[in-house]
Design an enzyme around this catalytic site. Sequence first.
Site, PDB file in Angstrom:
ATOM      1  N   SER A 155       0.016  20.237 -56.465  1.00 34.00           N
ATOM      2  CA  SER A 155      -0.938  19.354 -57.138  1.00 34.00           C
ATOM      3  C   SER A 155      -1.532  18.303 -56.205  1.00 34.00           C
ATOM      4  O   SER A 155      -2.600  17.757 -56.499  1.00 34.00           O
ATOM      5  CB  SER A 155      -0.265  18.674 -58.331  1.00 34.00           C
ATOM      6  OG  SER A 155       0.888  17.969 -57.921  1.00 34.00           O
ATOM      7  N   ASP A 400       3.428   7.518 -61.632  1.00 30.99           N
ATOM      8  CA  ASP A 400       2.994   8.500 -60.642  1.00 30.99           C
ATOM      9  C   ASP A 400       2.813   7.801 -59.298  1.00 30.99           C
ATOM     10  O   ASP A 400       1.833   7.087 -59.077  1.00 30.99           O
ATOM     11  CB  ASP A 400       1.684   9.156 -61.076  1.00 30.99           C
ATOM     12  CG  ASP A 400       1.248  10.263 -60.131  1.00 30.99           C
ATOM     13  OD1 ASP A 400       1.915  10.472 -59.092  1.00 30.99           O
ATOM     14  OD2 ASP A 400       0.224  10.923 -60.406  1.00 30.99           O
ATOM     15  N   HIS A 403       0.771  11.250 -56.423  1.00 34.96           N
ATOM     16  CA  HIS A 403      -0.657  11.531 -56.280  1.00 34.96           C
ATOM     17  C   HIS A 403      -1.403  10.248 -55.936  1.00 34.96           C
ATOM     18  O   HIS A 403      -0.811   9.177 -55.849  1.00 34.96           O
ATOM     19  CB  HIS A 403      -1.190  12.164 -57.570  1.00 34.96           C
ATOM     20  CG  HIS A 403      -0.459  13.411 -57.950  1.00 34.96           C
ATOM     21  ND1 HIS A 403       0.607  13.405 -58.841  1.00 34.96           N
ATOM     22  CD2 HIS A 403      -0.609  14.700 -57.550  1.00 34.96           C
ATOM     23  CE1 HIS A 403       1.074  14.641 -58.961  1.00 34.96           C
ATOM     24  NE2 HIS A 403       0.351  15.444 -58.185  1.00 34.96           N
TER      25      HIS A 403
END
Length: 425
Positions: A155, A400, A403
């Site tokens: 990802s 998160d 990312h």
Amino acid sequence: MRGYDSWDDRHATMKSSSIFRESSDKTERWIVTNMARLSPFLLSSLCITIFFTGFFVFHQNPFISDQNFLTLHPLIDPKCDLFKGHWVPDKRGSLYTNSSCSTLPDSKNCIKHGRLDRDFLFWRWKPDGCDLPRFNPKEFLRMVRGKKMSFIGDSVARNHMESLLCLLSMEETPKDIYKDGEDRNRIWYFPNHDFALSTSWTKFLVEERERVDGNKTGTGLFDIDISKMDEGWFKGLPNTDIAIVSAAHWFFRPIFIHRGDETLGCIYCSVPNMTQLSPDQGFKLVYSSVFKHINECDNCKRDLVTVMRTISPAHFENGTWDTGGSCRRTSPFGVNQIDLQSNEMKIRTSQIEQLEVITKGDHKGKKKFGVLDVTRVMLMRPDGHPNSHWGNKWMKGYNDCVHWCLPGPIDAWNDFLMAILRQLR
């Protein structure tokens, strides 16, 4: 730093180049030498002429944008290490905003989901000893006209592609032509440039299988076979012109590593009579096999360019992703604040060493390889993650710190990518 809404000054005046300065200096010396020979009237006329000539010719024209400048920018000195440097303030910010990019994914739209600070948007990477040109969407699309580029990995690879997509959309609006049922594999097409940009999602790059329990539920324990590539991406490689290869964050879990019928060892497992492997040793085995398979791909294009991106660091503090860890910082680290002996740096070294085996050994010359060495660069950007501002309704309470926000420091990866492709192609 100025607020997020005042970004349109990014076409600020560039510094004059050395050749312009040299020409200007020669002109000034000529004036001094010959001043005594000129009448007052001729001298005044000459000074006025030179002033305006110097403004429009010798000085960088303030009405010329960065993009026009970059099309004329010389190749970067190959002796300069683009990835050794520091982050410097940059009032221009990104080429796009969180509202100007129509393809920006909701989970990376940190501003939309309540991030209030803006300082993280106004920094630029500055290599020691040279300059890294700003990304130029027009020039990039010209370079890749008629090509197919694929981001292969997890990802974070998708995150990188989404950054590039936003940057390129400032020049041409892409068409979304393919999405699989799980939205893991996508293809975007730029018809004016006959350019296809895709993602091919894979956990480990090589063939993998998750072990299941008696109820057929995944256990989180994986077996991977480094002798076989994950067909999800490898079957599409023959149609690819530029492959950006990366995979990292799935390696931090129990993994048994095999080469065919031979078991080489395991990562994060406590099994009697089993060789215990560190993550960087696991990366070494996987990437060695991946590069070998790419280099020996007979069905692939002869001028295939493969760019390996090194591991992108996470910045969880006060816990891990599932124990309350967060990343609340709002400004970059300096070079002296990062750990150059960290696990991420060891993995990064392992990745680069395996690439060097292909590019410097008996394998040299078959395919083109480059490295996008972001690890040290991004260790300095603990401020660039979504943290709690990612709008995931299924995982509320989790942060998160893996990312990167869009726009944000990940956009610099495409400055690097453009420089690398200029040198490789």
